[in-house]
Design a protein around this motif. Structure first.
Motif, PDB file in Angstrom:
ATOM      1  N   LEU A 232       0.834  -1.203   0.000  1.00 58.84           N
ATOM      2  CA  LEU A 232       0.000   0.000   0.000  1.00 58.84           C
ATOM      3  C   LEU A 232       0.870   1.256   0.000  1.00 58.84           C
ATOM      4  N   LEU A 233       1.932   1.242   0.808  1.00 55.99           N
ATOM      5  CA  LEU A 233       2.846   2.387   0.834  1.00 55.99           C
ATOM      6  C   LEU A 233       3.500   2.595  -0.526  1.00 55.99           C
ATOM      7  N   GLY A 234       3.904   1.490  -1.148  1.00 59.37           N
ATOM      8  CA  GLY A 234       4.511   1.588  -2.471  1.00 59.37           C
ATOM      9  C   GLY A 234       3.564   2.199  -3.482  1.00 59.37           C
ATOM     10  N   TYR A 235       2.305   1.797  -3.423  1.00 57.87           N
ATOM     11  CA  TYR A 235       1.309   2.354  -4.336  1.00 57.87           C
ATOM     12  C   TYR A 235       1.118   3.844  -4.069  1.00 57.87           C
ATOM     13  N   GLN A 236       1.021   4.226  -2.788  1.00 59.07           N
ATOM     14  CA  GLN A 236       0.807   5.630  -2.461  1.00 59.07           C
ATOM     15  C   GLN A 236       1.952   6.498  -2.980  1.00 59.07           C
ATOM     16  N   ARG A 237       3.172   5.978  -2.931  1.00 57.07           N
ATOM     17  CA  ARG A 237       4.329   6.766  -3.380  1.00 57.07           C
ATOM     18  C   ARG A 237       4.319   7.001  -4.884  1.00 57.07           C
ATOM     19  N   THR A 238       3.659   6.119  -5.631  1.00 59.36           N
ATOM     20  CA  THR A 238       3.583   6.326  -7.080  1.00 59.36           C
ATOM     21  C   THR A 238       2.702   7.529  -7.424  1.00 59.36           C
ATOM     22  N   LEU A 239       1.920   8.011  -6.471  1.00 58.54           N
ATOM     23  CA  LEU A 239       1.021   9.134  -6.720  1.00 58.54           C
ATOM     24  C   LEU A 239       1.716  10.490  -6.603  1.00 58.54           C
ATOM     25  N   LEU A 240       2.927  10.498  -6.059  1.00 54.77           N
ATOM     26  CA  LEU A 240       3.617  11.762  -5.789  1.00 54.77           C
ATOM     27  C   LEU A 240       3.771  12.644  -7.022  1.00 54.77           C
ATOM     28  N   ASP A 241       4.137  12.053  -8.156  1.00 55.63           N
ATOM     29  CA  ASP A 241       4.399  12.836  -9.362  1.00 55.63           C
ATOM     30  C   ASP A 241       3.150  13.514  -9.913  1.00 55.63           C
ATOM     31  N   LYS A 242       1.985  13.069  -9.453  1.00 53.75           N
ATOM     32  CA  LYS A 242       0.733  13.618  -9.970  1.00 53.75           C
ATOM     33  C   LYS A 242       0.137  14.675  -9.037  1.00 53.75           C
ATOM     34  N   MET A 243       0.935  15.117  -8.062  1.00 51.67           N
ATOM     35  CA  MET A 243       0.411  16.055  -7.068  1.00 51.67           C
ATOM     36  C   MET A 243       0.998  17.438  -7.233  1.00 51.67           C
ATOM     37  N   THR A 244       0.220  18.424  -6.840  1.00 55.90           N
ATOM     38  CA  THR A 244       0.647  19.816  -6.862  1.00 55.90           C
ATOM     39  C   THR A 244       0.742  20.321  -5.437  1.00 55.90           C
ATOM     40  N   PRO A 245       1.928  20.735  -4.987  1.00 58.28           N
ATOM     41  CA  PRO A 245       2.071  21.270  -3.630  1.00 58.28           C
ATOM     42  C   PRO A 245       1.165  22.472  -3.392  1.00 58.28           C
ATOM     43  N   LEU A 246       0.657  22.600  -2.207  1.00 56.91           N
ATOM     44  CA  LEU A 246      -0.232  23.721  -1.897  1.00 56.91           C
ATOM     45  C   LEU A 246       0.467  25.059  -2.080  1.00 56.91           C
ATOM     46  N   ASP A 247       1.777  25.094  -1.765  1.00 57.16           N
ATOM     47  CA  ASP A 247       2.477  26.380  -1.850  1.00 57.16           C
ATOM     48  C   ASP A 247       2.771  26.808  -3.278  1.00 57.16           C
ATOM     49  N   ARG A 248       2.414  25.961  -4.272  1.00 63.43           N
ATOM     50  CA  ARG A 248       2.624  26.329  -5.673  1.00 63.43           C
ATOM     51  C   ARG A 248       1.317  26.568  -6.410  1.00 63.43           C
ATOM     52  N   ARG A 249       0.221  26.444  -5.685  1.00 63.63           N
ATOM     53  CA  ARG A 249      -1.090  26.613  -6.322  1.00 63.63           C
ATOM     54  C   ARG A 249      -1.436  28.092  -6.394  1.00 63.63           C
ATOM     55  N   SER A 250      -2.077  28.459  -7.471  1.00 63.91           N
ATOM     56  CA  SER A 250      -2.476  29.867  -7.630  1.00 63.91           C
ATOM     57  C   SER A 250      -3.733  30.134  -6.831  1.00 63.91           C
TER      58      SER A 250
END
Length: 250
Positions: A232-250
């Motif tokens: 499950l942890l391995g799967y969750q880590r694959t999602l990182l590249d598809k995320m936008t940090p809050l501090d970079r959102r307009s």
């Protein structure tokens, strides 16, 4: 009956009136029984408790049956030491979260992070806006690292947690006590305890209880999707590249 004798002895130890007992009280009793008895025996205990309170309702002694929807804790979520267990029923968790929200952003964020992620108090005291992101569907996550940067793992968090993050966001690196030189661990500890007292939760070590509640939730997810915790942890880590940090959102 043995089950009711066990319940009566337990209630006497904790100075609890069984007529006034609530669902969280009875779930805590069953959690302690899980530590000492086989699953079949604990299920017999639950059936006996349900019958006992159904009888009290029939006789007009209690207005509602606190045993009607009792959950039994898993063995993995119960400590092996003797004495009362640090177990929070769902009803207590909901009440704790509500009172933390009323207390303010620090309390709300701390309780949410303890309940929803593996974060400990020290990690919570060090949180910054950069530790949070949203995925392509705008679902919020906390990005936590247990050991190294390579082990960073996104954990889904509630809107309550994100609301607290946004309320605390500032120009400094840390969300909590941004003007202090070091992370204010004492403040986080105090806020969690004050939320516990406000919510009327009797468990002294609510931090441990919230961490066990989080592990229970992870175990339930793993059972549902048929994955081991490591997978499950391995799967969750694959999602990182598809995320936008809050501090970079307009």
């Amino acid at each position: 009956m043995a089950s009711l004798e066990r319940l009566t002895s337990w209630a006497r130890r904790d100075e609890l009136d069984l007529i006034a007992a609530q669902t969280p009280d009875l779930e805590r009793f069953l959690a302690e029984e899980v530590r000492s008895y086989a699953s079949a025996t604990v299920h017999v205990r639950r059936a006996a408790i349900r019958a006992f309170y159904a009888h009290l309702m029939k006789e007009g002694i209690v207005e509602s049956n606190p045993a009607s929807g009792l959950h039994i804790a898993s063995t993995d979520s119960i400590a092996t030491v003797h004495g009362p267990v640090e177990y929070l029923a769902d009803e207590e968790i909901a009440r704790l979260r509500q009172h933390a929200l009323k207390r303010g952003a620090v309390s709300s964020l701390a309780v949410c992070m303890l309940h929803e992620t593996p974060a400990n108090l020290r990690q919570i005291a060090r949180l910054s806006i950069a530790d949070f992101a949203r995925d392509a569907r705008d679902k919020p996550f906390a990005i936590l690292s247990q050991n190294t940067a390579a082990a960073k793992t996104p954990w889904p968090v509630s809107q309550q947690a994100i609301d607290a993050v946004e309320a605390l966001n500032n120009e400094s690196p840390r969300l909590i006590s941004p003007l202090t030189r070091n992370p204010n661990l004492a403040l986080v500890q105090r806020e969690v305890q004050e939320a516990r007292l406000s919510a009327g939760v009797q468990i002294p070590d609510v931090v441990v209880a919230l961490k066990r509640a989080h592990r229970r939730h992870v175990q339930q997810i793993c059972a549902h999707v048929r994955l081991t915790p490591r997978s499950l942890l391995g799967y969750q880590r694959t999602l990182l590249d598809k995320m936008t940090p809050l501090d970079r959102r307009s």
